[in-house]
Write an enzyme that holds these catalytic residues in place. Structure first.
Site, PDB file in Angstrom:
ATOM      1  N   CYS A 159     -49.459 -41.628 -52.243  1.00  0.00           N
ATOM      2  CA  CYS A 159     -50.693 -42.390 -52.524  1.00  0.00           C
ATOM      3  C   CYS A 159     -51.734 -42.185 -51.421  1.00  0.00           C
ATOM      4  O   CYS A 159     -52.654 -41.375 -51.563  1.00  0.00           O
ATOM      5  CB  CYS A 159     -50.397 -43.881 -52.687  1.00  0.00           C
ATOM      6  SG  CYS A 159     -49.226 -44.269 -54.007  1.00  0.00           S
ATOM      7  N   ARG A 160     -51.597 -42.923 -50.299  1.00  0.00           N
ATOM      8  CA  ARG A 160     -52.665 -42.947 -49.286  1.00  0.00           C
ATOM      9  C   ARG A 160     -52.865 -41.621 -48.560  1.00  0.00           C
ATOM     10  O   ARG A 160     -53.995 -41.139 -48.463  1.00  0.00           O
ATOM     11  CB  ARG A 160     -52.381 -44.070 -48.270  1.00  0.00           C
ATOM     12  CG  ARG A 160     -52.519 -45.448 -48.867  1.00  0.00           C
ATOM     13  CD  ARG A 160     -51.895 -46.498 -47.977  1.00  0.00           C
ATOM     14  NE  ARG A 160     -50.433 -46.367 -47.938  1.00  0.00           N
ATOM     15  CZ  ARG A 160     -49.622 -47.148 -47.232  1.00  0.00           C
ATOM     16  NH1 ARG A 160     -50.133 -48.108 -46.486  1.00  0.00           N
ATOM     17  NH2 ARG A 160     -48.321 -46.978 -47.264  1.00  0.00           N
ATOM     18  N   SER A 161     -51.787 -41.033 -48.028  1.00  0.00           N
ATOM     19  CA  SER A 161     -52.007 -39.839 -47.201  1.00  0.00           C
ATOM     20  C   SER A 161     -52.412 -38.594 -47.996  1.00  0.00           C
ATOM     21  O   SER A 161     -53.219 -37.805 -47.488  1.00  0.00           O
ATOM     22  CB  SER A 161     -50.820 -39.563 -46.264  1.00  0.00           C
ATOM     23  OG  SER A 161     -49.647 -39.252 -46.967  1.00  0.00           O
ATOM     24  N   CYS A 164     -48.363 -41.536 -44.314  1.00  0.00           N
ATOM     25  CA  CYS A 164     -48.136 -42.870 -44.892  1.00  0.00           C
ATOM     26  C   CYS A 164     -46.640 -43.018 -45.140  1.00  0.00           C
ATOM     27  O   CYS A 164     -45.839 -42.322 -44.508  1.00  0.00           O
ATOM     28  CB  CYS A 164     -48.990 -43.102 -46.135  1.00  0.00           C
ATOM     29  SG  CYS A 164     -48.615 -42.009 -47.523  1.00  0.00           S
ATOM     30  N   ASP A 184     -51.290 -50.654 -48.813  1.00  0.00           N
ATOM     31  CA  ASP A 184     -50.504 -49.833 -49.721  1.00  0.00           C
ATOM     32  C   ASP A 184     -50.881 -50.171 -51.175  1.00  0.00           C
ATOM     33  O   ASP A 184     -50.679 -51.300 -51.610  1.00  0.00           O
ATOM     34  CB  ASP A 184     -49.024 -50.135 -49.466  1.00  0.00           C
ATOM     35  CG  ASP A 184     -48.096 -49.243 -50.271  1.00  0.00           C
ATOM     36  OD1 ASP A 184     -48.597 -48.478 -51.114  1.00  0.00           O
ATOM     37  OD2 ASP A 184     -46.879 -49.325 -50.041  1.00  0.00           O
ATOM     38  N   ASN A 190     -45.994 -40.616 -49.016  1.00  0.00           N
ATOM     39  CA  ASN A 190     -46.759 -39.367 -49.154  1.00  0.00           C
ATOM     40  C   ASN A 190     -47.094 -39.060 -50.617  1.00  0.00           C
ATOM     41  O   ASN A 190     -47.143 -37.902 -51.028  1.00  0.00           O
ATOM     42  CB  ASN A 190     -46.034 -38.181 -48.498  1.00  0.00           C
ATOM     43  CG  ASN A 190     -46.878 -36.921 -48.323  1.00  0.00           C
ATOM     44  OD1 ASN A 190     -46.379 -35.810 -48.416  1.00  0.00           O
ATOM     45  ND2 ASN A 190     -48.158 -37.064 -48.094  1.00  0.00           N
TER      46      ASN A 190
HETATM   47  P1  4NP Z   1     -47.894 -44.383 -49.968  1.00  0.00           P
HETATM   48  O1  4NP Z   1     -47.412 -45.467 -51.050  1.00  0.00           O
HETATM   49  O2  4NP Z   1     -47.136 -44.684 -48.687  1.00  0.00           O
HETATM   50  O3  4NP Z   1     -49.350 -44.647 -49.824  1.00  0.00           O
HETATM   51  O4  4NP Z   1     -47.560 -43.021 -50.536  1.00  0.00           O
HETATM   52  C1  4NP Z   1     -46.059 -45.694 -51.297  1.00  0.00           C
HETATM   53  C2  4NP Z   1     -45.440 -44.990 -52.305  1.00  0.00           C
HETATM   54  C3  4NP Z   1     -44.102 -45.200 -52.562  1.00  0.00           C
HETATM   55  C4  4NP Z   1     -43.383 -46.118 -51.809  1.00  0.00           C
HETATM   56  C5  4NP Z   1     -44.004 -46.806 -50.782  1.00  0.00           C
HETATM   57  C6  4NP Z   1     -45.353 -46.603 -50.532  1.00  0.00           C
HETATM   58  N1  4NP Z   1     -42.006 -46.339 -52.081  1.00  0.00           N
HETATM   59  O5  4NP Z   1     -41.363 -47.086 -51.328  1.00  0.00           O
HETATM   60  O6  4NP Z   1     -41.470 -45.763 -53.047  1.00  0.00           O
END
Ligand code: 4NP
Length: 151
Positions: free
Chosen positions: A12-14, A7, A123, A10
């Protein structure tokens, strides 16, 4: 089978996808390697988001030891399947890639459930706990499909 979940951050989703697929792989007695990473470097070394940890823990999946790392070129060689959790992540991976051969390993994860539809796991980072619960249920379904399709 060596599977990499990718994702953006790294956190939340992945990490949720990694924890859920690892749990199911263990349940099925399969010898798979499952890891996760992110295409941006903002959270390198961080634990998963507290909402992701909480939703997974409630469902019996422990992702507390997760630490974020960034996608790297050698991942194309180290894994059999690389799942982009969303289309912007797919594009980031394509940017790092330097051959069509490498991109053959990269798939949008929801295509395992809805082939050819190009759907993304939304997201949840700027959302609420409910958004994390929705992601969890979507990932449970898709991880079942992955095991059915590749075991
Ligand atoms: P993830 O969510 O891609 O599912 O881990 C996010 C967490 C942080 C950010 C973007 C997406 N960020 O830009 O900080």
């Amino acid at each position: 089978m060596k599977v990499l979940m990718v994702c953006l951050g790294n956190i939340c989703r992945s990490p949720m996808a990694e924890g859920i697929l690892k749990h199911k792989v263990k349940e099925q007695g399969l010898d798979w390697l499952v890891e996760s990473c992110g295409t941006n470097g903002y959270h390198i070394g961080d634990s998963a988001d507290s909402r992701a940890i909480s939703v997974c823990t409630e469902m019996g999946i422990n992702i507390k030891s997760h630490r974020a790392r960034r996608f790297k070129k050698s991942d194309f060689e180290s894994f059999d399947i690389i799942y982009a959790l969303a289309s912007d992540v797919y594009e980031d991976i394509q940017y790092v890639s330097n051959s069509p051969e490498q991109m053959k390993k990269v798939k949008l994860i929801l295509d395992e459930l809805h082939p050819g539809r190009g759907r993304s796991v939304n997201d949840p980072y700027y959302g609420g706990r409910n958004d994390f619960v929705d992601v969890y249920h979507q990932l449970i379904q898709v991880c079942d499909a992955i095991i059915t399709n590749y075991r």
